[in-house]
Scaffold this active site. Structure first.
Site, PDB file in Angstrom:
ATOM      1  N   GLN A  26      -8.355  -9.321   5.877  1.00 32.02           N
ATOM      2  CA  GLN A  26      -7.822  -8.791   4.629  1.00 32.02           C
ATOM      3  C   GLN A  26      -8.304  -9.628   3.442  1.00 32.02           C
ATOM      4  O   GLN A  26      -8.225 -10.857   3.471  1.00 32.02           O
ATOM      5  CB  GLN A  26      -6.293  -8.788   4.676  1.00 32.02           C
ATOM      6  CG  GLN A  26      -5.641  -8.095   3.479  1.00 32.02           C
ATOM      7  CD  GLN A  26      -4.130  -8.197   3.532  1.00 32.02           C
ATOM      8  OE1 GLN A  26      -3.571  -9.232   3.207  1.00 32.02           O
ATOM      9  NE2 GLN A  26      -3.471  -7.125   3.947  1.00 32.02           N
ATOM     10  N   TYR A  81       0.380  -8.002  -5.595  1.00 30.81           N
ATOM     11  CA  TYR A  81      -0.862  -8.687  -5.959  1.00 30.81           C
ATOM     12  C   TYR A  81      -1.689  -7.816  -6.913  1.00 30.81           C
ATOM     13  O   TYR A  81      -1.256  -6.737  -7.307  1.00 30.81           O
ATOM     14  CB  TYR A  81      -1.635  -9.065  -4.701  1.00 30.81           C
ATOM     15  CG  TYR A  81      -0.940 -10.141  -3.888  1.00 30.81           C
ATOM     16  CD1 TYR A  81      -0.792 -11.441  -4.381  1.00 30.81           C
ATOM     17  CD2 TYR A  81      -0.409  -9.861  -2.638  1.00 30.81           C
ATOM     18  CE1 TYR A  81      -0.152 -12.434  -3.642  1.00 30.81           C
ATOM     19  CE2 TYR A  81       0.238 -10.841  -1.889  1.00 30.81           C
ATOM     20  CZ  TYR A  81       0.362 -12.122  -2.405  1.00 30.81           C
ATOM     21  OH  TYR A  81       1.008 -13.092  -1.674  1.00 30.81           O
ATOM     22  N   ARG A 127      -4.494  -1.691   2.405  1.00 31.76           N
ATOM     23  CA  ARG A 127      -3.044  -1.884   2.498  1.00 31.76           C
ATOM     24  C   ARG A 127      -2.419  -1.462   1.178  1.00 31.76           C
ATOM     25  O   ARG A 127      -2.740  -2.014   0.118  1.00 31.76           O
ATOM     26  CB  ARG A 127      -2.703  -3.340   2.817  1.00 31.76           C
ATOM     27  CG  ARG A 127      -1.241  -3.472   3.243  1.00 31.76           C
ATOM     28  CD  ARG A 127      -0.919  -4.781   3.919  1.00 31.76           C
ATOM     29  NE  ARG A 127       0.077  -4.539   4.978  1.00 31.76           N
ATOM     30  CZ  ARG A 127       0.861  -5.477   5.480  1.00 31.76           C
ATOM     31  NH1 ARG A 127       0.766  -6.731   5.062  1.00 31.76           N
ATOM     32  NH2 ARG A 127       1.721  -5.182   6.430  1.00 31.76           N
ATOM     33  N   GLY A 161       5.265  -7.787  12.911  1.00 34.92           N
ATOM     34  CA  GLY A 161       5.022  -9.123  12.389  1.00 34.92           C
ATOM     35  C   GLY A 161       6.060 -10.153  12.774  1.00 34.92           C
ATOM     36  O   GLY A 161       5.772 -11.122  13.469  1.00 34.92           O
ATOM     37  N   ARG A 162       7.270  -9.965  12.317  1.00 36.07           N
ATOM     38  CA  ARG A 162       8.282 -11.014  12.473  1.00 36.07           C
ATOM     39  C   ARG A 162       8.619 -11.300  13.926  1.00 36.07           C
ATOM     40  O   ARG A 162       8.846 -12.456  14.296  1.00 36.07           O
ATOM     41  CB  ARG A 162       9.542 -10.632  11.692  1.00 36.07           C
ATOM     42  CG  ARG A 162       9.298 -10.576  10.184  1.00 36.07           C
ATOM     43  CD  ARG A 162      10.524 -10.141   9.406  1.00 36.07           C
ATOM     44  NE  ARG A 162      10.170  -9.798   8.034  1.00 36.07           N
ATOM     45  CZ  ARG A 162      11.030  -9.365   7.135  1.00 36.07           C
ATOM     46  NH1 ARG A 162      12.301  -9.234   7.455  1.00 36.07           N
ATOM     47  NH2 ARG A 162      10.626  -9.069   5.914  1.00 36.07           N
TER      48      ARG A 162
END
Length: 331
Positions: free
Chosen positions: A100, A170, A218, A312-313
């Protein structure tokens, strides 16, 4: 039939299953270069050969676009050697891998009390609170070339694809959102103008990597705030990105980051965005957010909320979660 364990193609890249390790910023580097700690981390997470795809954490395309001093770099040619070691490890563990690439804009941390930063408009960042300098048109016009050079390095380092980051508040996300983009030129105002930079970036990256190299994006698909990005905006954007050459859309949060929308706590909480986007495009759509169980991941696929599931987590907590999930679904 268990959908979770069936193969899927992104462009010409075949994934062995629908399970993805999504990009999670470790921020454990001191100079942007791959180190042993990073290699060991990705080795540990991928060694069970359970993931169809591993997406490497967001990496800065230029020094000015660095989110943190401890972030991974893809900004210079001398990082390629280390990145090659990273892609080799993941490949040796039996998974495909995508990297990424990102510019932080005004969402930078750890650079001092009031670091200089740029963004579409001179608006305080919704999370960090920094007030950026508004980018000049000349600065904006340089960005597609920076993303292009970063994509070239990703391909040279042996990765199977590249993911453009436009989420989690971002820079590209800041251009997309009316909350942070107050420009009055061709990069602001209308929805078409707010995704103009995205389309320019996609074109440059595609021209660089060729037609067969997968490009993902994304997308922070909803701000969940009045006056921000709506799901309808993201449906329009996703269609435009597909037409421009994006091979898969990775759905996540926008100006509120990756946390769940208010009042939604169930697994796959971003499915309220991924499902309508999946229904509007023909390319694969990936969903992350709150997946806790193998059954929950499989259900997201069964009911048509996504084509790929990022976890993810749970993987951060347990490096063997993915293998356990696949074993559970195979019984």
């Amino acid at each position: 039939m268990v959908i979770f364990t069936t193969p899927l193609k992104i462009n010409k890249l075949e994934l062995k299953n629908r399970l993805v390790m999504p990009p999670m910023a470790l921020a454990n580097l001191s100079d942007g270069y791959v180190n042993e700690k990073l290699l060991n981390y990705y080795d540990e997470k991928s060694k069970d050969s359970a993931f169809g795809l591993v997406i490497i954490e967001h990496s800065y395309i230029s020094r000015e676009g660095r989110a943190k001093p401890t972030q991974l770099s893809v900004a210079t040619d001398d990082v390629v050697e280390g990145l090659k070691k990273l892609s080799d490890i993941i490949h040796s563990n039996g998974s495909k891998t995508v990297m990424q690439i990102n510019h932080a804009g005004s969402f930078i941390r750890g650079e001092g009390e009031n670091p200089p930063c740029v963004a579409p408009s001179e608006v305080p960042h919704p999370i960090g609170g920094l007030i950026p300098r508004e980018m000049t048109k000349e600065e904006i016009e340089k960005l597609p070339g920076l993303f292009r050079a970063a994509a070239r390095r990703v391909k040279a380092a042996g990765f199977d694809g590249v993911e453009i980051h436009s989420a989690h508040s971002y820079l590209l996300n800041q251009f997309f959102s009316p909350l942070t983009n107050k420009r009055t030129d061709e990069y602001g105002g209308t929805l078409e103008n707010r995704i103009r930079l995205h389309l320019e970036v996609i074109k440059e990256v595609r021209d660089e990597v060729g037609e067969d190299f997968p490009i993902m994006l994304r997308l922070g698909a909803c701000d969940f705030v009045e006056g921000g990005i709506t799901v309808e905006d993201s449906i329009f954007a996703a269609k435009a990105f597909e037409e421009a050459g994006i091979d898969a859309i990775d759905i996540t949060g926008s100006m509120k980051g990756y946390t769940a929308p208010d009042g939604i706590a169930e697994e796959g909480y971003f499915s309220i965005m991924s499902r309508p986007i999946k229904e509007a495009v023909s390319i694969p759509v990936m969903l992350t957010g709150g997946i806790l169980t193998a059954a929950g991941a499989e259900r997201m696929l069964e009911i048509g909320n996504a084509d790929l599931i990022g976890v993810g987590r749970m993987v951060m907590k347990d490096s063997h979660w993915a293998k356990k999930a696949l074993d559970e679904l195979s019984r």
